[in-house]
Write a protein that holds these residues in place. Sequence first.
Motif, PDB file in Angstrom:
ATOM      1  N   UNK A   1       0.913  -1.126  -0.149  1.00 33.38           N
ATOM      2  CA  UNK A   1      -0.023   0.046  -0.081  1.00 33.38           C
ATOM      3  C   UNK A   1       1.014   1.211  -0.028  1.00 33.38           C
ATOM      4  N   UNK A   2       0.504   2.011  -1.135  1.00 32.21           N
ATOM      5  CA  UNK A   2       1.306   3.707  -0.831  1.00 32.21           C
ATOM      6  C   UNK A   2       2.668   3.446  -1.718  1.00 32.21           C
ATOM      7  N   UNK A   3       3.096   2.259  -2.365  1.00 33.68           N
ATOM      8  CA  UNK A   3       4.522   1.952  -2.652  1.00 33.68           C
ATOM      9  C   UNK A   3       4.680   2.809  -4.113  1.00 33.68           C
ATOM     10  N   UNK A   4       3.548   3.263  -4.640  1.00 34.34           N
ATOM     11  CA  UNK A   4       3.720   3.833  -5.929  1.00 34.34           C
ATOM     12  C   UNK A   4       2.611   4.874  -6.062  1.00 34.34           C
ATOM     13  N   UNK A   5       2.742   6.243  -5.413  1.00 37.84           N
ATOM     14  CA  UNK A   5       1.895   7.694  -5.487  1.00 37.84           C
ATOM     15  C   UNK A   5       2.084   7.827  -6.923  1.00 37.84           C
ATOM     16  N   UNK A   6       0.972   8.133  -7.714  1.00 35.50           N
ATOM     17  CA  UNK A   6       1.258   8.845  -8.840  1.00 35.50           C
ATOM     18  C   UNK A   6       0.776  10.041  -8.875  1.00 35.50           C
ATOM     19  N   UNK A   7       1.214  10.874  -9.839  1.00 37.39           N
ATOM     20  CA  UNK A   7       1.032  12.676  -9.798  1.00 37.39           C
ATOM     21  C   UNK A   7      -0.384  13.024  -9.974  1.00 37.39           C
ATOM     22  N   UNK A   8      -0.676  13.920  -9.298  1.00 35.42           N
ATOM     23  CA  UNK A   8      -2.060  14.183  -9.279  1.00 35.42           C
ATOM     24  C   UNK A   8      -2.750  14.673 -10.748  1.00 35.42           C
ATOM     25  N   UNK A   9      -1.686  15.626 -11.344  1.00 30.67           N
ATOM     26  CA  UNK A   9      -2.020  16.136 -12.560  1.00 30.67           C
ATOM     27  C   UNK A   9      -1.764  15.381 -13.664  1.00 30.67           C
ATOM     28  N   UNK A  10      -0.898  14.090 -13.360  1.00 32.05           N
ATOM     29  CA  UNK A  10      -0.564  13.165 -14.473  1.00 32.05           C
ATOM     30  C   UNK A  10      -0.432  11.753 -13.938  1.00 32.05           C
ATOM     31  N   UNK A  11      -1.654  11.041 -13.875  1.00 27.79           N
ATOM     32  CA  UNK A  11      -1.643   9.784 -12.768  1.00 27.79           C
ATOM     33  C   UNK A  11      -0.624   8.717 -13.742  1.00 27.79           C
ATOM     34  N   UNK A  12       0.033   8.821 -14.806  1.00 26.30           N
ATOM     35  CA  UNK A  12       0.537   7.813 -15.379  1.00 26.30           C
ATOM     36  C   UNK A  12       2.074   8.152 -15.005  1.00 26.30           C
TER      37      UNK A  12
ATOM     38  N   UNK B   1       5.004   8.822 -11.764  1.00 25.22           N
ATOM     39  CA  UNK B   1       5.157   8.730 -10.405  1.00 25.22           C
ATOM     40  C   UNK B   1       5.300  10.189  -9.848  1.00 25.22           C
ATOM     41  N   UNK B   2       4.481  10.327  -8.858  1.00 24.92           N
ATOM     42  CA  UNK B   2       4.604  11.508  -7.920  1.00 24.92           C
ATOM     43  C   UNK B   2       6.132  11.683  -7.753  1.00 24.92           C
ATOM     44  N   UNK B   3       6.880  12.872  -8.218  1.00 23.64           N
ATOM     45  CA  UNK B   3       8.043  13.089  -7.769  1.00 23.64           C
ATOM     46  C   UNK B   3       8.450  14.799  -7.364  1.00 23.64           C
ATOM     47  N   UNK B   4       9.356  14.730  -6.496  1.00 22.31           N
ATOM     48  CA  UNK B   4       9.701  16.140  -6.052  1.00 22.31           C
ATOM     49  C   UNK B   4      10.162  16.944  -7.141  1.00 22.31           C
ATOM     50  N   UNK B   5      10.989  16.539  -8.125  1.00 17.76           N
ATOM     51  CA  UNK B   5      11.619  17.433  -9.153  1.00 17.76           C
ATOM     52  C   UNK B   5      10.349  17.880 -10.212  1.00 17.76           C
ATOM     53  N   UNK B   6       9.299  16.709 -10.435  1.00 15.37           N
ATOM     54  CA  UNK B   6       8.222  17.373 -11.215  1.00 15.37           C
ATOM     55  C   UNK B   6       7.587  18.549 -10.316  1.00 15.37           C
ATOM     56  N   UNK B   7       7.150  18.145  -9.153  1.00 12.88           N
ATOM     57  CA  UNK B   7       6.372  19.183  -8.293  1.00 12.88           C
ATOM     58  C   UNK B   7       6.928  20.620  -8.271  1.00 12.88           C
ATOM     59  N   UNK B   8       8.361  20.674  -8.379  1.00 18.88           N
ATOM     60  CA  UNK B   8       8.949  21.922  -8.327  1.00 18.88           C
ATOM     61  C   UNK B   8       8.329  22.812  -9.692  1.00 18.88           C
ATOM     62  N   UNK B   9       8.311  22.085 -10.720  1.00 18.11           N
ATOM     63  CA  UNK B   9       7.894  22.690 -12.013  1.00 18.11           C
ATOM     64  C   UNK B   9       6.274  23.053 -12.136  1.00 18.11           C
TER      65      UNK B   9
END
Length: 335
Positions: free
Chosen positions: A188-199, A201-209
């Motif tokens: 459970x929770x091992x791979x959380x996906x981006x809210x804006x692009x659910x394909x 992986x939710x990632x810090x470097x993308x969240x900066x942009x």
Amino acid sequence: MPPAAQTRPRVLSGIQPDFSLHIGNYLGALRNWARDQDEFENYFCIVDLHALTVLPDPAKLRANVLELAALYVACGLDPARCEIFVQSHVPAHAELAWIVECLTPMGWLERMTQFKARSQAQGRERISTGVFVYPDLMAADILLYDADYVPVGEDQRQHIELTRDVAQRLNSLHGDVVKVPQPLIRDVGARVMGLDAPLEKMSKSIAIERPGHAVLLLDPPDVIRRKVARAQTDTEPAVRDPVGPGVANLLDMYAALRGLDSRAALAAFEGKPYSALKSAVTDAMVDALQPIQAKYADLRSDDAALQRLLAESAERVSAVAGATLRRVQVAMGLR
Ligand code: AQP
């Protein structure tokens, strides 16, 4: 925690202080580390050398290290039961990394999906050599502490495999020099996906942009509500099985936060409009994050105490890391 004789299996893991943490870091890593801390001897590192691969602003990097240390504790890591230290405060990490690089064929590193993705996105001419050899530094981090397990999210599985390959290579050349670690990846929770692009992986470097990509652990409730409200769903008007990736991601986060399995989460929202699911996800996030944010604010009122905690831990773990480094140096003929 003194570096006493080992009685429980040892875990080692770390997070880069490159940007504020998101809910994926919490569900895939921190929450599990905190929950399981009585089962293990715990080594949790703030991997600032890894963060250097993108040449961060020095003042920002320093600030991020303290933020991350406070978040480790605010998310439940107890400094009395866990070593919490900064990677660069223990020089053995960089020293062992060089030896690991010499044990790693370039082909192994070229196969790493993270390296492939970043070199495709930014071009091989532009990314640093640090991005290429990053998995070797990570292998050194793990091997230095004779870790039995490495609790991580699914995205790190390939890096742990490389660590195992390097360890086995070293052991096959020179006898039993290092412990071969295993990944510890929860369902459970091992791979959380981006809210804006659910394909993705939710990632810090993308969240900066793209701020709408991730809920950050320090986001206030109104920001969380806005981000979740804008999360991508499907063209269907309501939750219906089989769900698309955006809805699946919201259901998974809800299940992880409320301690349900995915089937129970789906059953709870089947036929309901997306707004109901989003509102429940927001509430679950706010319930989980508010106590963390309160504890964080409290810890940040005394940065000197945080710095002391990090310095004392670095001193203790240096003894463990130094002993492993020496063992490897002897095996390699350096001593
Ligand atoms: N989306 C995620 N779902 C579950 N677990 C995750 N982790 C990271 N993202 C997710 C876990 O968090 C720990 C720290 O990983 P990190 O510092 O590499 O975090 P990141 O968000 O992946 O950071 P970056 O800088 O944006 O890295 P890239 O660009 O490489 O993805 C790890 O245990 C990780 O598994």
